[in-house]
Write a protein that holds these residues in place. Structure first.
Motif, PDB file in Angstrom:
ATOM      1  N   ARG A 155      39.236  39.701  35.649  1.00  0.00           N
ATOM      2  CA  ARG A 155      40.502  39.139  36.155  1.00  0.00           C
ATOM      3  C   ARG A 155      40.824  37.830  35.458  1.00  0.00           C
ATOM      4  N   ARG A 156      39.827  36.938  35.332  1.00  0.00           N
ATOM      5  CA  ARG A 156      40.046  35.645  34.669  1.00  0.00           C
ATOM      6  C   ARG A 156      40.509  35.814  33.225  1.00  0.00           C
ATOM      7  N   LEU A 157      39.994  36.839  32.561  1.00  0.00           N
ATOM      8  CA  LEU A 157      40.353  37.062  31.164  1.00  0.00           C
ATOM      9  C   LEU A 157      41.682  37.790  30.994  1.00  0.00           C
ATOM     10  N   GLY A 158      42.210  38.376  32.074  1.00  0.00           N
ATOM     11  CA  GLY A 158      43.503  39.039  31.997  1.00  0.00           C
ATOM     12  C   GLY A 158      43.474  40.555  31.943  1.00  0.00           C
ATOM     13  N   PHE A 159      42.331  41.163  32.226  1.00  0.00           N
ATOM     14  CA  PHE A 159      42.284  42.627  32.297  1.00  0.00           C
ATOM     15  C   PHE A 159      43.169  43.097  33.447  1.00  0.00           C
ATOM     16  N   ARG A 160      43.807  44.254  33.249  1.00  0.00           N
ATOM     17  CA  ARG A 160      44.618  44.905  34.284  1.00  0.00           C
ATOM     18  C   ARG A 160      43.932  46.192  34.724  1.00  0.00           C
ATOM     19  N   HIS A 161      44.019  46.489  36.019  1.00  0.00           N
ATOM     20  CA  HIS A 161      43.454  47.720  36.562  1.00  0.00           C
ATOM     21  C   HIS A 161      44.324  48.894  36.140  1.00  0.00           C
ATOM     22  N   VAL A 162      43.715  49.940  35.586  1.00  0.00           N
ATOM     23  CA  VAL A 162      44.432  51.157  35.199  1.00  0.00           C
ATOM     24  C   VAL A 162      44.279  52.211  36.292  1.00  0.00           C
ATOM     25  N   ARG A 163      43.032  52.496  36.628  1.00  0.00           N
ATOM     26  CA  ARG A 163      42.756  53.476  37.688  1.00  0.00           C
ATOM     27  C   ARG A 163      41.273  53.407  38.048  1.00  0.00           C
ATOM     28  N   ASP A 164      40.956  54.025  39.162  1.00  0.00           N
ATOM     29  CA  ASP A 164      39.564  54.143  39.573  1.00  0.00           C
ATOM     30  C   ASP A 164      39.051  55.516  39.160  1.00  0.00           C
ATOM     31  N   GLY A 182      30.247  59.627  44.541  1.00  0.00           N
ATOM     32  CA  GLY A 182      31.151  58.793  45.313  1.00  0.00           C
ATOM     33  C   GLY A 182      31.289  57.359  44.820  1.00  0.00           C
ATOM     34  N   THR A 183      30.511  56.982  43.813  1.00  0.00           N
ATOM     35  CA  THR A 183      30.629  55.620  43.295  1.00  0.00           C
ATOM     36  C   THR A 183      31.949  55.456  42.547  1.00  0.00           C
ATOM     37  N   VAL A 184      32.500  54.254  42.648  1.00  0.00           N
ATOM     38  CA  VAL A 184      33.793  53.959  42.030  1.00  0.00           C
ATOM     39  C   VAL A 184      33.584  53.046  40.833  1.00  0.00           C
ATOM     40  N   THR A 185      34.175  53.419  39.717  1.00  0.00           N
ATOM     41  CA  THR A 185      34.189  52.587  38.521  1.00  0.00           C
ATOM     42  C   THR A 185      35.641  52.268  38.211  1.00  0.00           C
ATOM     43  N   ARG A 186      35.920  51.004  37.966  1.00  0.00           N
ATOM     44  CA  ARG A 186      37.287  50.572  37.651  1.00  0.00           C
ATOM     45  C   ARG A 186      37.513  50.659  36.147  1.00  0.00           C
ATOM     46  N   LEU A 187      38.565  51.365  35.763  1.00  0.00           N
ATOM     47  CA  LEU A 187      39.007  51.395  34.378  1.00  0.00           C
ATOM     48  C   LEU A 187      40.025  50.279  34.218  1.00  0.00           C
ATOM     49  N   LEU A 188      39.732  49.345  33.306  1.00  0.00           N
ATOM     50  CA  LEU A 188      40.564  48.166  33.097  1.00  0.00           C
ATOM     51  C   LEU A 188      41.032  48.129  31.656  1.00  0.00           C
ATOM     52  N   VAL A 189      42.147  47.446  31.391  1.00  0.00           N
ATOM     53  CA  VAL A 189      42.662  47.322  30.032  1.00  0.00           C
ATOM     54  C   VAL A 189      43.120  45.884  29.805  1.00  0.00           C
ATOM     55  N   ILE A 190      43.042  45.453  28.556  1.00  0.00           N
ATOM     56  CA  ILE A 190      43.497  44.119  28.176  1.00  0.00           C
ATOM     57  C   ILE A 190      44.069  44.178  26.760  1.00  0.00           C
ATOM     58  N   ALA A 191      45.112  43.406  26.532  1.00  0.00           N
ATOM     59  CA  ALA A 191      45.615  43.251  25.170  1.00  0.00           C
ATOM     60  C   ALA A 191      44.587  42.428  24.402  1.00  0.00           C
ATOM     61  N   THR A 192      44.363  42.769  23.141  1.00  0.00           N
ATOM     62  CA  THR A 192      43.364  42.043  22.358  1.00  0.00           C
ATOM     63  C   THR A 192      43.907  40.721  21.829  1.00  0.00           C
ATOM     64  N   THR A 193      45.211  40.587  21.793  1.00  0.00           N
ATOM     65  CA  THR A 193      45.821  39.336  21.343  1.00  0.00           C
ATOM     66  C   THR A 193      46.869  38.915  22.354  1.00  0.00           C
ATOM     67  N   ALA A 233      42.058  46.963  24.520  1.00  0.00           N
ATOM     68  CA  ALA A 233      40.696  47.459  24.701  1.00  0.00           C
ATOM     69  C   ALA A 233      40.476  47.692  26.195  1.00  0.00           C
ATOM     70  N   TYR A 234      39.519  48.543  26.489  1.00  0.00           N
ATOM     71  CA  TYR A 234      39.235  48.939  27.861  1.00  0.00           C
ATOM     72  C   TYR A 234      37.869  48.447  28.296  1.00  0.00           C
ATOM     73  N   GLY A 235      37.700  48.391  29.591  1.00  0.00           N
ATOM     74  CA  GLY A 235      36.417  48.097  30.196  1.00  0.00           C
ATOM     75  C   GLY A 235      36.201  49.027  31.368  1.00  0.00           C
ATOM     76  N   MET A 236      34.966  49.392  31.595  1.00  0.00           N
ATOM     77  CA  MET A 236      34.588  50.203  32.755  1.00  0.00           C
ATOM     78  C   MET A 236      33.626  49.355  33.568  1.00  0.00           C
ATOM     79  N   VAL A 237      34.041  48.998  34.796  1.00  0.00           N
ATOM     80  CA  VAL A 237      33.244  48.096  35.626  1.00  0.00           C
ATOM     81  C   VAL A 237      33.046  48.732  36.996  1.00  0.00           C
ATOM     82  N   GLY A 238      31.810  48.741  37.452  1.00  0.00           N
ATOM     83  CA  GLY A 238      31.503  49.269  38.777  1.00  0.00           C
ATOM     84  C   GLY A 238      32.327  48.577  39.847  1.00  0.00           C
ATOM     85  N   GLY A 239      32.860  49.348  40.778  1.00  0.00           N
ATOM     86  CA  GLY A 239      33.718  48.811  41.822  1.00  0.00           C
ATOM     87  C   GLY A 239      33.049  47.760  42.690  1.00  0.00           C
TER      88      GLY A 239
END
Length: 176
Positions: free
Chosen positions: A141-150, A156-167, A125-131
């Motif tokens: 980070r604590r839950l284990g999401f990995r940065h995919v790209r900005d 000019g605002t940056v949003t981080r696209l993150l991904v995490i395995a669901t299991t 699953a993915y998450g979109m979080v403001g930079g």
């Protein structure tokens, strides 16, 4: 049909007509809008959005969306929905400021991850979080999401696209 979910302290309940004022108050809150990376919109537009959840999203099974409740008090909002940024599903949570800093955000995301794996069969699953949303980025980070790209907005605002395995995958047996 969007199911009712439970974690240790939270109940994820599909919205009911009587929840409209809580939903509107959350999405009209300036701090919530800031950290969700969206502009405050007129109350009438939020009410229209709420009614669309009841009349369009739920009946057509478009995606899962809930009000979050702690001890029968509305504390926020959660969704698992297809994302337009990548081929996959995004987890969305928003807590009312009075409930920040108590671990409810972490608990909500873990509940969404369990639902994504167990009920939707998603592997990630993915998450979109403001930079600049340092609290949410730390939670991810604590839950284990990995940065995919900005993703850089027109302003000019940056949003981080993150991904995490669901299991959590099982370690491979030794000698395999």
């Amino acid at each position: 049909m969007t199911p009712v979910l439970h974690t240790e302290r939270l109940t994820f309940r599909p919205y009911r007509p009587g929840d409209e004022d809580d939903f509107v108050a959350l999405l009209r809150d300036e701090e919530v809008c800031r950290w969700m990376g969206q502009e405050r919109v007129p109350e009438a537009d939020i009410r229209t959005l709420f009614r669309a959840i009841l009349t369009d999203v739920y009946p057509q099974h478009r995606f899962d969306v809930w009000g979050l409740w702690h001890d029968d008090v509305y504390v926020g909002h959660a969704e698992v929905k297809p994302t337009g940024n990548v081929d996959g599903h995004e987890l969305v949570t928003a807590l009312a400021p009075g409930h920040w800093g108590r671990g409810l955000g972490t608990e909500a995301v873990r509940g969404l991850l369990r639902h994504a794996a167990d009920n939707l069969g998603l592997k990630e699953a993915y998450g979109m979080v403001g930079g600049d949303n340092t609290a949410s980025l730390a939670l991810c980070r604590r839950l284990g999401f990995r940065h995919v790209r900005d993703v850089v907005g027109d302003d000019g605002t940056v949003t981080r696209l993150l991904v995490i395995a669901t299991t959590v995958s099982e370690p491979e047996p030794r000698g395999a």
